[in-house]
Design an enzyme around this catalytic site. Structure first.
Site, mmCIF file in Angstrom:
data_model
loop_
_atom_site.group_PDB
_atom_site.id
_atom_site.type_symbol
_atom_site.label_atom_id
_atom_site.label_comp_id
_atom_site.label_asym_id
_atom_site.label_seq_id
_atom_site.Cartn_x
_atom_site.Cartn_y
_atom_site.Cartn_z
ATOM 1 N N HIS A 179 6.685 -19.080 1.857
ATOM 2 C CA HIS A 179 7.641 -19.561 2.844
ATOM 3 C C HIS A 179 8.349 -20.847 2.420
ATOM 4 O O HIS A 179 9.533 -21.039 2.717
ATOM 5 C CB HIS A 179 6.953 -19.769 4.198
ATOM 6 N N ASP B 76 8.253 -10.887 4.385
ATOM 7 C CA ASP B 76 8.415 -12.309 4.718
ATOM 8 C C ASP B 76 9.771 -12.844 4.261
ATOM 9 O O ASP B 76 10.412 -13.629 4.978
ATOM 10 C CB ASP B 76 7.306 -13.134 4.067
ATOM 11 N N HIS C 112 4.346 -6.896 1.778
ATOM 12 C CA HIS C 112 4.384 -7.882 2.868
ATOM 13 C C HIS C 112 5.115 -9.148 2.443
ATOM 14 O O HIS C 112 5.818 -9.766 3.256
ATOM 15 C CB HIS C 112 2.977 -8.251 3.344
#
Length: 280
Positions: free
Chosen positions: A259, A237, A233
């Site tokens: 992020h 992202d 995952h």
């Protein structure tokens, strides 16, 4: 080089927002060449639009948020990852809330809709940029770098000090087929001890075992889809966050990044592209 692409027909999907817990509908429509990926907030009086670019990032706290001081669209990275994998260049995404539906916490549902809508090749070509020098960003024990490569490749090392998790590693050359089979169904995750704090802050109100991996003191509560689903995952992202900049070829190597660092590296890559025009 390749041709620009959009979808053949529009589609809509309604689901719950991860952070708001409210129903939201997105409607995706084809766009002409050189229009880019655009979000349109149809729930607001002026129905404002913005293009998916690194310059329009508003926040990277727990998700990637696009917008302005007046309005935002949160948690765009999962949908952008699917769009990136399908090499969609021009698309209008109408949305009636401030975040896309979370679906099952992955990009799988979005990939299915894109597959059903079909991809249409357009007349104009896409410029694909070749990274020709290393770039590097770091924050504490988080690292993210990109090296020259003739492929779009991501290597990720997930390091955790949580007693219920082990360190994980995964590496993929990103293509539509690899993304669909190995990455798209990897779900977002959260820690049980953080849930109450997040919900008091107005976040994760739509989170459940149906759309996220919940990690308790002794490990994940859900049955995992992959033994290393968490690191997959994290790669998902990165694929989504790199859709904020022009298409490129390079090898991204990540250690514990999220992020914020993805955004910082994307800015560095965009700056290099703008400065040197490194077309393949």
């Amino acid at each position: 080089m390749r041709k620009q692409q959009t979808i053949k027909k529009k589609f809509s999907y309604t689901g719950v927002g991860l952070h708001t817990g409210e129903d939201v509908t997105i409607t995706c429509k084809p766009l002409a060449v050189n229009q880019g990926i655009k979000f349109k907030r149809v729930d607001l009086p002026e129905q404002p639009e913005l293009e998916v670019t690194v310059e329009n990032v508003y926040s990277t706290i727990r998700c990637t948020t696009l917008g302005t001081d007046k309005w935002q669209i949160n948690t765009v990275e999962h949908f952008l990852a699917a769009i990136s994998a399908f090499q969609i260049d021009n698309l209008l995404i109408e949305i009636d809330a401030n975040e896309p539906p979370v679906t099952d916490g992955s990009a799988k549902v979005f990939c299915q809709f894109l597959q059903e809508a079909g991809v249409e090749e357009q007349e104009e070509e896409v410029t694909i940029y070749q990274i020709d020098q290393p770039l590097y960003v770091r924050k504490g024990g988080q690292y993210l770098t990109i090296l020259p490569s003739d492929q779009f490749k991501i290597s990720y090392t997930f390091v955790s000090n949580h007693q219920g998790l082990t360190d994980q590693f995964a590496e993929y050359v990103i293509s539509k087929e690899v993304f669909n089979e190995e990455i798209s169904s990897a779900r977002t995750f959260g820690f049980a001890h953080e849930v109450e704090k997040l919900q008091k802050a107005g976040l994760a109100l739509g989170g459940s075992l149906d759309n996220a991996i919940l990690i308790a003191d002794d490990g994940p509560i859900n049955k995992l889809r992959f033994s290393n689903e968490i690191v997959r995952h994290k790669i998902l992202d990165i694929v989504g966050d790199m859709k904020l900049i022009p298409e490129f070829r390079g090898h991204i190597i990540a250690v514990r990044s999220g992020h914020e660092l993805n955004f910082e590296l994307a800015k560095r890559i965009k700056g290099l592209i703008t400065k040197e025009e490194l077309s393949c």
